[in-house]
Write a protein that holds these residues in place. Structure first.
Motif, short mmCIF file in Angstrom:
data_model
loop_
_atom_site.label_atom_id
_atom_site.label_comp_id
_atom_site.label_asym_id
_atom_site.label_seq_id
_atom_site.Cartn_x
_atom_site.Cartn_y
_atom_site.Cartn_z
N GLU A 161 0.84 -1.20 0.00
CA GLU A 161 0.00 0.00 0.00
C GLU A 161 0.88 1.25 0.00
O GLU A 161 2.05 1.19 0.36
CB GLU A 161 -0.88 0.01 1.25
CG GLU A 161 -1.79 -1.19 1.36
CD GLU A 161 -2.46 -1.25 2.72
OE1 GLU A 161 -3.16 -0.29 3.08
OE2 GLU A 161 -2.26 -2.26 3.40
N ARG A 162 0.30 2.36 -0.38
CA ARG A 162 1.05 3.63 -0.40
C ARG A 162 1.47 4.06 1.00
O ARG A 162 2.54 4.60 1.21
CB ARG A 162 0.19 4.71 -1.06
CG ARG A 162 0.91 6.01 -1.23
CD ARG A 162 -0.01 7.07 -1.79
NE ARG A 162 0.54 8.31 -2.22
CZ ARG A 162 1.37 9.10 -1.60
NH1 ARG A 162 1.87 8.74 -0.46
NH2 ARG A 162 1.77 10.25 -2.09
N GLU A 163 0.61 3.83 1.98
CA GLU A 163 0.91 4.20 3.37
C GLU A 163 2.08 3.37 3.89
O GLU A 163 2.23 2.21 3.53
CB GLU A 163 -0.31 3.96 4.26
CG GLU A 163 -1.53 4.77 3.88
CD GLU A 163 -1.39 6.23 4.26
OE1 GLU A 163 -0.65 6.54 5.21
OE2 GLU A 163 -2.03 7.07 3.61
N VAL A 164 2.88 3.95 4.77
CA VAL A 164 4.00 3.22 5.36
C VAL A 164 3.48 2.11 6.28
O VAL A 164 3.93 0.97 6.22
CB VAL A 164 4.94 4.17 6.12
CG1 VAL A 164 5.96 3.40 6.93
CG2 VAL A 164 5.64 5.11 5.14
N ILE A 165 2.51 2.43 7.13
CA ILE A 165 1.87 1.40 7.97
C ILE A 165 0.83 0.72 7.10
O ILE A 165 -0.12 1.34 6.63
CB ILE A 165 1.23 2.02 9.22
CG1 ILE A 165 2.29 2.68 10.11
CG2 ILE A 165 0.48 0.94 10.01
CD1 ILE A 165 1.73 3.45 11.29
N GLN A 166 1.03 -0.57 6.89
CA GLN A 166 0.16 -1.35 6.02
C GLN A 166 -1.06 -1.85 6.79
O GLN A 166 -0.97 -2.19 7.97
CB GLN A 166 0.92 -2.56 5.46
CG GLN A 166 2.23 -2.18 4.77
CD GLN A 166 1.99 -1.53 3.42
OE1 GLN A 166 1.59 -2.20 2.47
NE2 GLN A 166 2.24 -0.24 3.33
N SER A 167 -2.22 -1.94 6.12
CA SER A 167 -3.42 -2.46 6.78
C SER A 167 -3.42 -3.99 6.76
O SER A 167 -3.94 -4.62 7.68
CB SER A 167 -4.70 -1.92 6.12
OG SER A 167 -4.79 -2.36 4.78
N ASN A 226 4.48 8.18 11.09
CA ASN A 226 3.33 7.67 10.35
C ASN A 226 2.14 7.45 11.28
O ASN A 226 2.30 6.98 12.39
CB ASN A 226 3.70 6.33 9.69
CG ASN A 226 4.97 6.47 8.89
OD1 ASN A 226 4.95 6.96 7.78
ND2 ASN A 226 6.09 6.08 9.47
N HIS A 227 0.95 7.78 10.79
CA HIS A 227 -0.29 7.60 11.54
C HIS A 227 -1.23 6.75 10.68
O HIS A 227 -1.31 6.95 9.47
CB HIS A 227 -0.96 8.94 11.82
CG HIS A 227 -0.05 9.95 12.44
ND1 HIS A 227 0.26 9.95 13.79
CD2 HIS A 227 0.62 10.98 11.91
CE1 HIS A 227 1.09 10.94 14.04
NE2 HIS A 227 1.33 11.59 12.91
N ARG A 228 -1.91 5.85 11.34
CA ARG A 228 -2.87 5.02 10.61
C ARG A 228 -3.92 4.50 11.58
O ARG A 228 -3.61 4.13 12.71
CB ARG A 228 -2.15 3.85 9.94
CG ARG A 228 -2.98 3.05 8.96
CD ARG A 228 -2.75 3.54 7.54
NE ARG A 228 -3.73 3.02 6.61
CZ ARG A 228 -3.49 2.12 5.68
NH1 ARG A 228 -2.28 1.61 5.54
NH2 ARG A 228 -4.44 1.74 4.86
N ARG A 229 -5.16 4.52 11.16
CA ARG A 229 -6.26 3.94 11.92
C ARG A 229 -6.57 2.60 11.29
O ARG A 229 -6.96 2.53 10.12
CB ARG A 229 -7.47 4.86 11.88
CG ARG A 229 -8.60 4.41 12.75
CD ARG A 229 -9.68 5.48 12.81
NE ARG A 229 -10.59 5.18 13.89
CZ ARG A 229 -11.90 5.06 13.72
NH1 ARG A 229 -12.44 5.22 12.54
NH2 ARG A 229 -12.67 4.78 14.74
#
Length: 147
Positions: A3-9, A140-143
């Protein structure tokens, strides 16, 4: 595919050992086009719903092998490729509850073309507006949803 986000879902889940939930894990991707050796990494503090987990409490799994922070500091042979996510494993009794969780995590890495004086000033726990993630720093922030 990453995924584009550093923290992957993908890969966000509780961990079990001998049938008992002992913690949780999540994946991060490297936002740098070259990849880095483990000794270049400067892990930060992980915050999950405001609870802090220090870098010494997080085990990095790269290439199918686990590394503690102390092991990473001295490892000049293992390379983390940009195409491979790292799995970060965290010990937490009973893991995380089902539902949404707020993750905040930063890490830095050294790169050959950045002056050491600039790299020494990087703090993996503090956002720096001067550096982009591609230059070795980003918080990095991710919900994410734990099911």
């Amino acid at each position: 595919m990453l995924e584009r986000e550093v923290i992957q879902s993908v890969g966000f889940r509780n961990r079990k050992e001998a049938g008992t939930v002992t913690g949780f894990q999540f994946k991060v991707r490297l936002p740098y086009y070259r990849g880095v050796f483990l000794c270049q990494l400067r892990p930060g503090t992980l915050y999950v719903d405001g609870e802090a987990f220090k870098k010494e409490e997080i085990v990095w799994n790269i290439g199918g092998r686990d590394y503690t922070y102390e092991e990473m500091k001295e490892n000049m042979e293992t390379h983390w490729a940009v195409t491979e996510p790292a799995v970060l494993k965290v010990q937490k009794e009973s893991g995380l509850s089902q539902g949404f969780h707020e993750l905040t995590y930063g890490f830095c890495f050294t790169s050959s073309y950045m002056p050491p004086v600039m790299q020494d000033a990087l703090d993996p726990d503090e956002e720096c507006m001067v550096f982009m993630a591609e230059f070795g720093h980003h918080v990095n922030h991710r919900r994410l949803l734990m099911v």
